[in-house]
Motif scaffolding. Structure first.
Motif, mmCIF file in Angstrom:
data_model
loop_
_atom_site.group_PDB
_atom_site.id
_atom_site.type_symbol
_atom_site.label_atom_id
_atom_site.label_comp_id
_atom_site.label_asym_id
_atom_site.label_seq_id
_atom_site.Cartn_x
_atom_site.Cartn_y
_atom_site.Cartn_z
ATOM 1 N N LEU A 2 0.812 -1.220 0.000
ATOM 2 C CA LEU A 2 0.000 0.000 0.000
ATOM 3 C C LEU A 2 0.845 1.269 0.000
ATOM 4 C CD1 LEU A 2 -2.795 1.423 0.411
ATOM 5 C CD2 LEU A 2 -2.282 1.338 2.859
ATOM 6 N N ASN A 3 0.494 2.195 -0.892
ATOM 7 C CA ASN A 3 1.055 3.551 -0.829
ATOM 8 C C ASN A 3 -0.029 4.480 -0.291
ATOM 9 O OD1 ASN A 3 2.084 6.064 -1.134
ATOM 10 N ND2 ASN A 3 2.017 6.069 -3.373
ATOM 11 N N PRO A 4 0.040 4.837 0.984
ATOM 12 C CA PRO A 4 -1.045 5.645 1.565
ATOM 13 C C PRO A 4 -1.073 7.077 1.045
ATOM 14 C CG PRO A 4 0.662 5.187 3.195
ATOM 15 C CD PRO A 4 1.080 4.498 1.943
ATOM 16 N N ASP A 5 -0.067 7.462 0.298
ATOM 17 C CA ASP A 5 -0.087 8.799 -0.299
ATOM 18 C C ASP A 5 -1.031 8.863 -1.495
ATOM 19 O OD1 ASP A 5 1.781 9.770 1.507
ATOM 20 O OD2 ASP A 5 3.450 9.069 0.291
ATOM 21 N N SER A 6 -1.454 7.706 -1.964
ATOM 22 C CA SER A 6 -2.399 7.683 -3.069
ATOM 23 C C SER A 6 -3.821 7.521 -2.529
ATOM 24 C CB SER A 6 -2.071 6.518 -4.011
ATOM 25 O OG SER A 6 -3.194 6.252 -4.841
ATOM 26 N N PRO A 7 -4.623 8.568 -2.613
ATOM 27 C CA PRO A 7 -5.990 8.488 -2.087
ATOM 28 C C PRO A 7 -6.768 7.325 -2.698
ATOM 29 C CG PRO A 7 -5.442 10.762 -2.609
ATOM 30 C CD PRO A 7 -4.310 9.921 -3.111
ATOM 31 N N ASN A 8 -6.545 7.046 -3.971
ATOM 32 C CA ASN A 8 -7.255 5.955 -4.624
ATOM 33 C C ASN A 8 -6.931 4.602 -3.993
ATOM 34 O OD1 ASN A 8 -8.613 7.548 -6.373
ATOM 35 N ND2 ASN A 8 -7.219 7.226 -8.112
ATOM 36 N N GLU A 9 -5.618 4.347 -3.899
ATOM 37 C CA GLU A 9 -5.179 3.072 -3.318
ATOM 38 C C GLU A 9 -5.702 2.927 -1.892
ATOM 39 O OE1 GLU A 9 -1.126 1.570 -3.207
ATOM 40 O OE2 GLU A 9 -0.723 2.698 -5.057
ATOM 41 N N LEU A 10 -5.603 4.020 -1.151
ATOM 42 C CA LEU A 10 -5.984 3.985 0.256
ATOM 43 C C LEU A 10 -7.480 3.712 0.394
ATOM 44 C CD1 LEU A 10 -5.128 4.310 3.156
ATOM 45 C CD2 LEU A 10 -5.330 6.790 2.906
ATOM 46 N N LEU A 11 -8.253 4.388 -0.421
ATOM 47 C CA LEU A 11 -9.703 4.220 -0.377
ATOM 48 C C LEU A 11 -10.071 2.752 -0.658
ATOM 49 C CD1 LEU A 11 -11.506 6.520 0.301
ATOM 50 C CD2 LEU A 11 -11.847 6.998 -2.115
ATOM 51 N N ARG A 12 -9.386 2.180 -1.653
ATOM 52 C CA ARG A 12 -9.653 0.788 -2.012
ATOM 53 C C ARG A 12 -9.281 -0.142 -0.858
ATOM 54 N NH1 ARG A 12 -6.261 -0.469 -6.430
ATOM 55 N NH2 ARG A 12 -6.750 1.645 -7.110
ATOM 56 N N ALA A 13 -8.103 0.096 -0.272
ATOM 57 C CA ALA A 13 -7.647 -0.765 0.828
ATOM 58 C C ALA A 13 -8.585 -0.663 2.028
ATOM 59 C CB ALA A 13 -6.228 -0.381 1.223
ATOM 60 N N LEU A 14 -9.063 0.529 2.302
ATOM 61 C CA LEU A 14 -10.003 0.718 3.419
ATOM 62 C C LEU A 14 -11.305 -0.017 3.117
ATOM 63 C CD1 LEU A 14 -9.446 4.522 4.195
ATOM 64 C CD2 LEU A 14 -8.805 2.598 5.654
ATOM 65 N N GLY A 15 -11.723 0.044 1.869
ATOM 66 C CA GLY A 15 -12.957 -0.636 1.461
ATOM 67 C C GLY A 15 -12.852 -2.143 1.669
ATOM 68 N N VAL A 16 -11.710 -2.710 1.266
ATOM 69 C CA VAL A 16 -11.476 -4.145 1.433
ATOM 70 C C VAL A 16 -11.551 -4.516 2.917
ATOM 71 C CG1 VAL A 16 -9.748 -5.971 1.233
ATOM 72 C CG2 VAL A 16 -10.148 -4.397 -0.683
ATOM 73 N N ALA A 17 -11.071 -3.616 3.760
ATOM 74 C CA ALA A 17 -11.098 -3.873 5.206
ATOM 75 C C ALA A 17 -12.477 -3.595 5.806
ATOM 76 C CB ALA A 17 -10.039 -3.017 5.899
ATOM 77 N N GLY A 18 -13.418 -3.236 4.967
ATOM 78 C CA GLY A 18 -14.786 -3.015 5.438
ATOM 79 C C GLY A 18 -15.060 -1.615 5.934
ATOM 80 N N LEU A 19 -14.132 -0.709 5.644
ATOM 81 C CA LEU A 19 -14.318 0.686 6.095
ATOM 82 C C LEU A 19 -14.828 1.517 4.928
ATOM 83 C CD1 LEU A 19 -11.038 0.976 8.153
ATOM 84 C CD2 LEU A 19 -13.353 0.830 9.060
ATOM 85 N N MET A 20 -16.094 1.862 4.978
ATOM 86 C CA MET A 20 -16.693 2.591 3.866
ATOM 87 C C MET A 20 -16.620 4.093 4.122
ATOM 88 S SD MET A 20 -17.277 0.406 1.745
ATOM 89 C CE MET A 20 -17.717 -1.280 1.376
ATOM 90 N N VAL A 21 -15.698 4.751 3.450
ATOM 91 C CA VAL A 21 -15.602 6.209 3.561
ATOM 92 C C VAL A 21 -15.584 6.807 2.163
ATOM 93 C CG1 VAL A 21 -14.578 6.691 5.806
ATOM 94 C CG2 VAL A 21 -13.160 5.768 3.974
ATOM 95 N N LYS A 22 -16.037 8.033 2.075
ATOM 96 C CA LYS A 22 -16.066 8.703 0.770
ATOM 97 C C LYS A 22 -14.741 9.384 0.465
ATOM 98 C CE LYS A 22 -19.726 11.385 1.303
ATOM 99 N NZ LYS A 22 -20.164 11.071 2.692
#
Length: 560
Positions: free
Chosen positions: A218-238
């Motif tokens: 994961l590169n947390p500096d990329s909002p896209n990657e981070l959003l996807r990773a959070l989604g996989v972990a069940g964290l739904m944020v916009k």
DNA sequence: GACGGCTCCAAA
DNA sequence: AACTTTTGGAGCCGTC
């Protein structure tokens, strides 16, 4: 007496004395550029007001040669104000075709218009040097014919004095200990790494984050990657904004917020910033007076001088035997609103010290937090949430103050301009704004068009609402600094800028003075007097106080 | 690879 | 704590 300074088409520098009416007195004196500092020093002995196109063009050279000047007229900054001010709208200066003075002003005052006023590939000529005298005449004419010449004259004097302060602060620099900055960074991030490596502590936090999200690359500096990773972990944020993440409960959130904080520090004010911005123990940011539409200053290069985070202010350390006097104007904008609206009730609320406590004491709202959020809502135009609900209470208690910002908002919604206390007017909305407003009333308009237009209109209204308060507060700050600059020079007994108490930092409603330790009491008194004088200059007998929070410290990080 | 738009965050 | 104002700058990412 005035002295105009400009360069002629042949190259050398021309000095021309002018009388109190701005008319030439005596023959122009042409000198080589190399002789400017000496000639200027001689003339300065007669305390003239220098008239030049651009303080940032001439003054750094003079300062470098050891010449301080007392006062000036900065024609470029003055032009930008007079060209747009409602108070001078019918002047020859404001109604003329746009010329090179507008172009020069354009470089700092961004026109909020979709159509660029000038083609970008058109060469920007030097300010028409021979026109310096003609421009000065036009400006004096515009001021004299204005509705209230005293207001504009004060604004232009303060704006020009601000330009002198900006040049002097850039010259003097903010004392900055690179070794202490390095220690601060090491404490947060780990020791300075080789070249492009990630610092150890940041690296460890990243490892915890990747483990918690089971996402090893994961590169947390990329909002896209981070959003996807959070989604996989069940964290739904916009979004991946920190304040939104804080609402979540998950083992990944703590390391993620920590990573964001540290990564921000590293990229914004890390070792790279230190290497590029601090030389010889000083940080020399370039301030841009008038760089914001409201009249606030902007800063350029130097890594965001006006966004200097509290985390690293500990590296700002006074020279041995010297101190910082740090002063900020408490609750400046509400007080400005009370003063400019002539709302005596609101002025009274601010007179005891804590403005918001005074609002509570008057019975308008119940808690200090409510007072604060309601006032912010009034000045920014909040319509929803607690702030929106409290606004009507405030409007009943302080009809004049709230009426002023409401009027400014309605003017903006109609596409009209609004004007600060001293006469700086807002820009007009851009072409696309006007287009969607008129289309919303057309035959072909859909509900969506109309609602979009209403939204845009309200948005512009929020801008003009805030403009009158933020812009008038910026004027107060300029008057404050202009007064302070003069008294600090007197305190120093006429010594050279950096040998006397002098301004080293300014941030909208806060100043930092660097001064010999023995003079801190005198400097504190001067800072407070300058604030009181600024209030009197702008608001006359209106009983509004502008209390300061003052700290005498060795280290900027200790102030507040 | 340069450039511009977008997101995010620091300040007031 | 954000909502709501003004900025500057870093990094990402799609487009040219």
């Amino acid at each position: 007496m005035y002295v105009a300074l400009f360069s002629s088409s042949e190259g050398p520098v021309v000095l021309q004395r002018l009388d109190a009416n701005g008319d030439a007195r005596g023959a122009p004196r042409t000198i080589p550029e190399s002789g400017l500092a000496e000639a200027a020093a001689e003339l300065e002995a007669g305390h003239p007001r220098w008239v030049w196109d651009d303080t940032s063009r001439w003054y750094p050279v003079l300062l470098g040669a050891g010449v301080r000047i007392e006062r000036c007229v900065d024609l470029r900054l003055s032009h930008a104000i007079l060209r747009n001010s409602a108070l001078t709208a019918s002047s020859r200066l404001a109604t003329a075709e746009s010329n090179s003075w507008d172009r020069a002003a354009q470089e700092t005052i961004e026109q909020l218009d979709d159509h660029a006023l000038f083609e970008l590939d058109e060469p920007v000529p030097d300010l028409a040097d021979e026109n310096t005298l003609a421009e000065f005449t036009l400006q004096r004419e515009a001021i004299a014919a204005a509705d209230d010449p005293r207001r504009l004259a004060l604004l232009l004097a303060a704006e020009s004095a601000g330009a002198l302060v900006a040049a002097e602060m850039m010259y003097a620099g903010l004392p900055w200990r690179a070794d202490v900055h390095d220690q601060i960074l090491s404490g947060y991030l780990g020791p300075r790494p080789q070249a492009a490596e990630r610092p150890a502590i940041l690296d460890a936090v990243l490892a915890r984050l990747r483990a918690a999200l089971e996402s090893p690359d994961l590169n947390p500096d990329s909002p896209n990657e981070l959003l996807r990773a959070l989604g996989v972990a069940g964290l739904m944020v916009k979004s991946t904004r920190s304040w939104e993440l804080k609402k979540l409960t998950h083992p990944a959130i703590e390391p993620l917020l920590e990573y964001k904080k540290l990564a921000r520090l590293l990229s914004a004010n890390g070792w790279h910033w230190l290497d590029t911005n601090v030389r010889d123990g000083r940080f020399h940011p370039e301030y841009v007076p008038g760089g914001v539409v409201t009249g606030r200053w902007a800063s350029k290069g130097g890594g965001g001088a006006l966004q200097l985070p509290k985390q690293i202010r500990g590296a700002v350390i006074a020279d041995p035997g010297w101190k910082f006097v740090v002063a900020d104007a408490s609750q400046l904008e509400p007080r400005i609103l009370a003063a400019m609206s002539g709302d005596r009730g609101m002025a009274e609320a601010g007179s005891a010290g804590d403005f918001y406590a005074g609002i509570v004491a008057s019975g308008a709202v119940e808690t200090r937090d409510q007072a604060k959020v309601a006032m912010l809502g009034a000045m920014y135009g909040a319509t929803t949430g607690e702030s929106g609900r409290l606004m009507p209470k405030l409007a009943r208690a302080y009809p004049r103050a709230i009426g002023l910002v409401e009027q400014a908002a309605r003017d903006g919604e109609r596409g009209e301009i609004v004007t600060t206390r001293l006469g700086r007017s807002s820009p007009r909305p851009g072409a696309s704004w006007r287009e969607s407003q008129s289309e919303a009333y057309g035959e072909a308009a859909t509900d969506a068009d109309a609602s979009r237009a209403r939204g845009q209109a309200r948005g512009w209204g929020r801008f003009t609402r805030n403009f009158v308060v933020q812009g008038s507060a910026a004027e107060w700050a300029l008057c404050w600094m202009a007064n302070l600059r003069r008294s600090l020079h007197e305190l120093g007994g006429g010594a050279w800028i950096t040998d006397a108490p002098h301004l080293v930092f300014f941030m909208h409603d806060e100043v930092v003075v660097h001064c010999p330790a023995a003079l801190t009491d005198a400097v504190e008194a001067a800072v407070r007097d300058a604030a009181a004088d600024a209030g009197r200059l702008m608001f006359g007998a209106m009983p509004v106080t502008f209390p300061l929070t003052v700290a005498v410290v060795d280290n900027y990080g200790q102030a507040k």
